[in-house]
Design a protein around this motif. Structure first.
Motif, PDB file in Angstrom:
ATOM      1  N   TYR A  60       0.862  -1.189   0.000  1.00 32.91           N
ATOM      2  CA  TYR A  60       0.000   0.000   0.000  1.00 32.91           C
ATOM      3  C   TYR A  60       0.892   1.230   0.000  1.00 32.91           C
ATOM      4  CZ  TYR A  60       0.814   0.816   4.977  1.00 32.91           C
ATOM      5  OH  TYR A  60       1.400   1.089   6.179  1.00 32.91           O
ATOM      6  N   GLY A  61       0.273   2.404  -0.024  1.00 35.48           N
ATOM      7  CA  GLY A  61       1.073   3.635  -0.034  1.00 35.48           C
ATOM      8  C   GLY A  61       1.732   3.861  -1.382  1.00 35.48           C
ATOM      9  N   SER A  62       2.777   4.679  -1.377  1.00 40.09           N
ATOM     10  CA  SER A  62       3.302   5.168  -2.660  1.00 40.09           C
ATOM     11  C   SER A  62       3.951   4.087  -3.520  1.00 40.09           C
ATOM     12  CB  SER A  62       4.288   6.308  -2.412  1.00 40.09           C
ATOM     13  OG  SER A  62       5.362   5.842  -1.649  1.00 40.09           O
ATOM     14  N   ASP A  75       5.680   0.086   1.781  1.00 39.50           N
ATOM     15  CA  ASP A  75       4.724  -0.134   2.861  1.00 39.50           C
ATOM     16  C   ASP A  75       3.966  -1.419   2.577  1.00 39.50           C
ATOM     17  OD1 ASP A  75       5.159   2.370   4.303  1.00 39.50           O
ATOM     18  OD2 ASP A  75       4.197   3.345   2.601  1.00 39.50           O
ATOM     19  N   ASN A 140      -7.711   2.359   0.094  1.00 43.66           N
ATOM     20  CA  ASN A 140      -7.561   3.733  -0.419  1.00 43.66           C
ATOM     21  C   ASN A 140      -6.388   3.828  -1.400  1.00 43.66           C
ATOM     22  OD1 ASN A 140      -5.257   4.480   1.227  1.00 43.66           O
ATOM     23  ND2 ASN A 140      -6.614   5.116   2.891  1.00 43.66           N
ATOM     24  N   THR A 141      -5.421   2.944  -1.247  1.00 43.32           N
ATOM     25  CA  THR A 141      -4.335   2.865  -2.234  1.00 43.32           C
ATOM     26  C   THR A 141      -4.888   2.464  -3.604  1.00 43.32           C
ATOM     27  OG1 THR A 141      -2.654   2.335  -0.579  1.00 43.32           O
ATOM     28  CG2 THR A 141      -2.218   1.600  -2.822  1.00 43.32           C
ATOM     29  N   LYS A 162       3.876  16.824  -5.030  1.00 44.77           N
ATOM     30  CA  LYS A 162       4.615  16.130  -3.965  1.00 44.77           C
ATOM     31  C   LYS A 162       6.078  16.589  -3.922  1.00 44.77           C
ATOM     32  CE  LYS A 162       4.391  11.704  -3.042  1.00 44.77           C
ATOM     33  NZ  LYS A 162       4.279  10.216  -3.192  1.00 44.77           N
ATOM     34  N   LYS A 166       7.798  18.360  -0.723  1.00 40.04           N
ATOM     35  CA  LYS A 166       8.990  17.833  -0.067  1.00 40.04           C
ATOM     36  C   LYS A 166      10.120  18.872  -0.087  1.00 40.04           C
ATOM     37  CE  LYS A 166       7.849  13.010  -1.085  1.00 40.04           C
ATOM     38  NZ  LYS A 166       7.429  12.378   0.163  1.00 40.04           N
ATOM     39  N   ASN A 171       5.557  18.695   3.757  1.00 43.01           N
ATOM     40  CA  ASN A 171       5.046  17.321   3.621  1.00 43.01           C
ATOM     41  C   ASN A 171       5.489  16.557   4.876  1.00 43.01           C
ATOM     42  OD1 ASN A 171       5.974  14.498   1.460  1.00 43.01           O
ATOM     43  ND2 ASN A 171       4.051  14.862   2.512  1.00 43.01           N
ATOM     44  N   SER A 179       0.183  15.188   4.653  1.00 46.24           N
ATOM     45  CA  SER A 179       0.756  13.931   4.162  1.00 46.24           C
ATOM     46  C   SER A 179       0.717  13.893   2.636  1.00 46.24           C
ATOM     47  CB  SER A 179      -0.034  12.743   4.713  1.00 46.24           C
ATOM     48  OG  SER A 179      -1.350  12.751   4.184  1.00 46.24           O
ATOM     49  N   SER A 180       1.529  13.028   2.074  1.00 47.82           N
ATOM     50  CA  SER A 180       1.488  12.808   0.621  1.00 47.82           C
ATOM     51  C   SER A 180       0.100  12.362   0.190  1.00 47.82           C
ATOM     52  CB  SER A 180       2.480  11.714   0.226  1.00 47.82           C
ATOM     53  OG  SER A 180       3.782  12.124   0.513  1.00 47.82           O
ATOM     54  N   ASP A 290     -11.472  12.406   4.101  1.00 48.58           N
ATOM     55  CA  ASP A 290     -10.992  11.104   3.640  1.00 48.58           C
ATOM     56  C   ASP A 290     -12.107  10.449   2.812  1.00 48.58           C
ATOM     57  OD1 ASP A 290      -8.772   8.882   4.185  1.00 48.58           O
ATOM     58  OD2 ASP A 290     -10.742   7.909   4.199  1.00 48.58           O
ATOM     59  N   GLU A 293     -13.140   7.035   5.314  1.00 51.80           N
ATOM     60  CA  GLU A 293     -13.388   7.392   6.718  1.00 51.80           C
ATOM     61  C   GLU A 293     -13.855   8.838   6.730  1.00 51.80           C
ATOM     62  OE1 GLU A 293      -9.259   6.097   8.014  1.00 51.80           O
ATOM     63  OE2 GLU A 293     -10.405   5.691   9.831  1.00 51.80           O
ATOM     64  N   HIS A 296     -13.109  11.691   9.068  1.00 55.62           N
ATOM     65  CA  HIS A 296     -11.679  11.886   9.229  1.00 55.62           C
ATOM     66  C   HIS A 296     -11.221  13.034   8.317  1.00 55.62           C
ATOM     67  CE1 HIS A 296      -7.652   9.461   9.396  1.00 55.62           C
ATOM     68  NE2 HIS A 296      -7.443  10.752   9.405  1.00 55.62           N
ATOM     69  N   LEU A 298      -8.259  14.949   6.779  1.00 55.17           N
ATOM     70  CA  LEU A 298      -6.818  14.748   6.533  1.00 55.17           C
ATOM     71  C   LEU A 298      -6.025  16.005   6.872  1.00 55.17           C
ATOM     72  CD1 LEU A 298      -7.015  12.778   3.178  1.00 55.17           C
ATOM     73  CD2 LEU A 298      -6.785  11.864   5.484  1.00 55.17           C
TER      74      LEU A 298
HETATM   75  P1  ATP Z   1       5.482   9.078   0.167  1.00 55.42           P
HETATM   76  O1  ATP Z   1       5.911   9.018  -1.250  1.00 55.42           O
HETATM   77  O2  ATP Z   1       5.681  10.447   0.735  1.00 55.42           O
HETATM   78  O3  ATP Z   1       6.009   7.968   1.027  1.00 55.42           O
HETATM   79  P2  ATP Z   1       2.868   7.766   0.419  1.00 55.42           P
HETATM   80  O4  ATP Z   1       1.957   7.653  -0.759  1.00 55.42           O
HETATM   81  O5  ATP Z   1       3.492   6.523   0.929  1.00 55.42           O
HETATM   82  O6  ATP Z   1       3.901   8.920   0.109  1.00 55.42           O
HETATM   83  P3  ATP Z   1       1.866   8.459   3.002  1.00 55.42           P
HETATM   84  O7  ATP Z   1       1.206   9.761   3.327  1.00 55.42           O
HETATM   85  O8  ATP Z   1       3.184   8.082   3.599  1.00 55.42           O
HETATM   86  O9  ATP Z   1       1.949   8.441   1.466  1.00 55.42           O
HETATM   87  O10 ATP Z   1       0.813   7.333   3.309  1.00 55.42           O
HETATM   88  C1  ATP Z   1       0.959   5.968   2.977  1.00 55.42           C
HETATM   89  C2  ATP Z   1      -0.407   5.332   2.861  1.00 55.42           C
HETATM   90  O11 ATP Z   1      -0.999   5.291   4.149  1.00 55.42           O
HETATM   91  C3  ATP Z   1      -1.381   6.102   1.981  1.00 55.42           C
HETATM   92  O12 ATP Z   1      -1.321   5.732   0.643  1.00 55.42           O
HETATM   93  C4  ATP Z   1      -2.686   5.726   2.581  1.00 55.42           C
HETATM   94  O13 ATP Z   1      -3.088   4.470   2.085  1.00 55.42           O
HETATM   95  C5  ATP Z   1      -2.375   5.589   4.040  1.00 55.42           C
HETATM   96  N1  ATP Z   1      -2.628   6.849   4.774  1.00 55.42           N
HETATM   97  C6  ATP Z   1      -1.731   7.804   5.080  1.00 55.42           C
HETATM   98  N2  ATP Z   1      -2.278   8.795   5.790  1.00 55.42           N
HETATM   99  C7  ATP Z   1      -3.554   8.449   5.965  1.00 55.42           C
HETATM  100  C8  ATP Z   1      -4.646   9.040   6.649  1.00 55.42           C
HETATM  101  N3  ATP Z   1      -4.517  10.203   7.301  1.00 55.42           N
HETATM  102  N4  ATP Z   1      -5.819   8.392   6.623  1.00 55.42           N
HETATM  103  C9  ATP Z   1      -5.956   7.228   5.983  1.00 55.42           C
HETATM  104  N5  ATP Z   1      -4.965   6.597   5.326  1.00 55.42           N
HETATM  105  C10 ATP Z   1      -3.786   7.200   5.314  1.00 55.42           C
END
Ligand code: ATP
Ligand code: MG
Length: 335
Positions: A60-62, A75, A140-141, A162, A166, A171, A179-180, A290, A293, A296, A298
């Motif tokens: 998940y995530g980036s 992640d 959400n990813t 982004k 940064k 960020n 957050s990103s 969000d 959620e 929530h 952000l």
């Molecule tokens: P980076 O390139 O900066 O690492 P990233 O896409 O990994 O960016 P993050 O903000 O580190 O982004 O978040 C990682 C993941 O965690 C997101 O893709 C999302 O799925 C989840 N996430 C992060 N923040 C939240 C939040 N506030 N609420 C819900 N999910 C979140």
């Protein structure tokens, strides 16, 4: 402010397209990185299956949402169907297993806000954080990744935003900036608002994907390969969109009253969400709902100091996009 609100975009804006595209392309990770991530995930899955036959790993995530830059940590979420497990026990057990398989720097952070195990794989050189049952983040990813497939301008805009965030130090959630994940949502919202729209609102379309996670129904249209022409009537270029994005957050967003919502593809009022006053640590100074959620915000990490920093950075960026002779350099100057 009103004057600036009406201001048309600089006439030579499109000479910035080539340099912006070049920045975007330099940030995209090369294909072989994906292969290495897969290789590590396969190894981890094998180790996990031995201990938890039902356990499944998800990225998940980036590293999985198509907005990741080169050489980021990955992640991973370990999903164990059983809701009654004790997360700390699983975390410690997992750390044990990884350690004995020669993974390096294994560390269980059981008390963190999101408890994780950290590790480094010496074979691929990739560092990775594993969390337990954070399935909402996996969903959400997918939503972000699906949006990215509809129009390439989303990826271009989000990488640039982004990279700007940064470079400018905005960020960093632990210091009260965004957050990103929040920035990508802001980009999606912005492209949903263009006329003609560049992105649809997937959560308002026919449902083709649906899961219930932690009692939250997550459902949306996910046959995005059918939407590849969605934004084609809009001819705006990346330079125009970067200009418009910063212009919006500098001068046009109504911070006092509005919440942006990609779930509805529109702006909703703070009053409607009862986000008009501070509750606990949630100050609602910049409101970003969000998509799943929905209680929530952000923007809840933003406080009365960091909101100033953030808005000054939006104004600086808008100003540079409007007037600077070399926006592609000034925009990303380290702070
Ligand atoms: P980076 O390139 O900066 O690492 P990233 O896409 O990994 O960016 P993050 O903000 O580190 O982004 O978040 C990682 C993941 O965690 C997101 O893709 C999302 O799925 C989840 N996430 C992060 N923040 C939240 C939040 N506030 N609420 C819900 N999910 C979140
Ligand atoms: Mg990340």
């Amino acid at each position: 402010r009103n004057l600036k609100r009406q201001m048309p975009c600089r006439v030579d804006i499109d000479r910035l397209n080539t340099p912006f595209i070049a920045i975007y392309e330099s940030l995209i990770p090369p294909e072989e990185e994906k292969a290495k991530q897969k290789q590590l995930l396969t190894l981890l899955q094998r180790l996990v299956t031995k201990e938890w036959p039902e356990g499944r790993l998800f990225l998940y995530g980036s590293c999985a949402n198509s907005f990741g830059v080169s050489r980021s940590d990955i992640d991973v979420c370990l999903a164990i169907g059983d809701a009654n497990i004790n997360k700390s026990d699983v975390l410690l057990k997992l750390a044990d297993i990884l350690q004995s398989d020669n993974l390096q720097d294994v560390q269980a952070l059981a008390r963190a806000r999101v408890p994780i195990v950290k590790l480094m794989d010496p074979v691929t050189g990739i560092s990775c954080d594993i969390c337990i049952n954070n399935v909402l983040a996996v969903v959400n990813t997918k939503l972000l990744r699906d949006y990215a497939q509809i129009d390439e301008r989303l990826r271009q805009l989000a990488y640039i935003v982004k990279h700007w965030a940064k470079s400018r130090g905005v960020n960093e959630t632990y210091r009260g900036t965004l957050s990103s994940y929040a920035y990508v949502i802001m980009c999606i919202y912005f492209l949903q608002q263009r006329r003609p729209a560049i992105l649809p609102c997937l959560q308002e379309m026919e449902i083709t994907y649906s899961v219930t996670v932690d009692n939250i129904e997550c459902k949306f249209y996910d046959q995005v390969e059918k939407l590849r022409k969605f934004g084609s009537r809009n001819k705006e270029t990346i330079a125009q969109l970067v200009w418009g994005f910063f212009n919006y957050w500098a001068y046009r967003h109504d911070y006092a009253n509005d919440v942006i919502s990609i779930r509805t593809g529109s702006v909703i009022s703070k009053r409607e969400k009862d986000w008009t006053r501070r509750i606990g640590n949630d100050r609602h100074l910049i409101c970003i709902e969000d998509p799943f959620e929905i209680s929530h915000d952000l923007g809840r990490v933003v406080d009365k100091y960091s909101i100033k920093v953030l808005r000054e950075e939006f104004e600086r960026a808008a100003h540079i996009m409007q007037d600077s002779p070399h926006p592609c350099e000034s925009l990303f100057e380290p702070y």
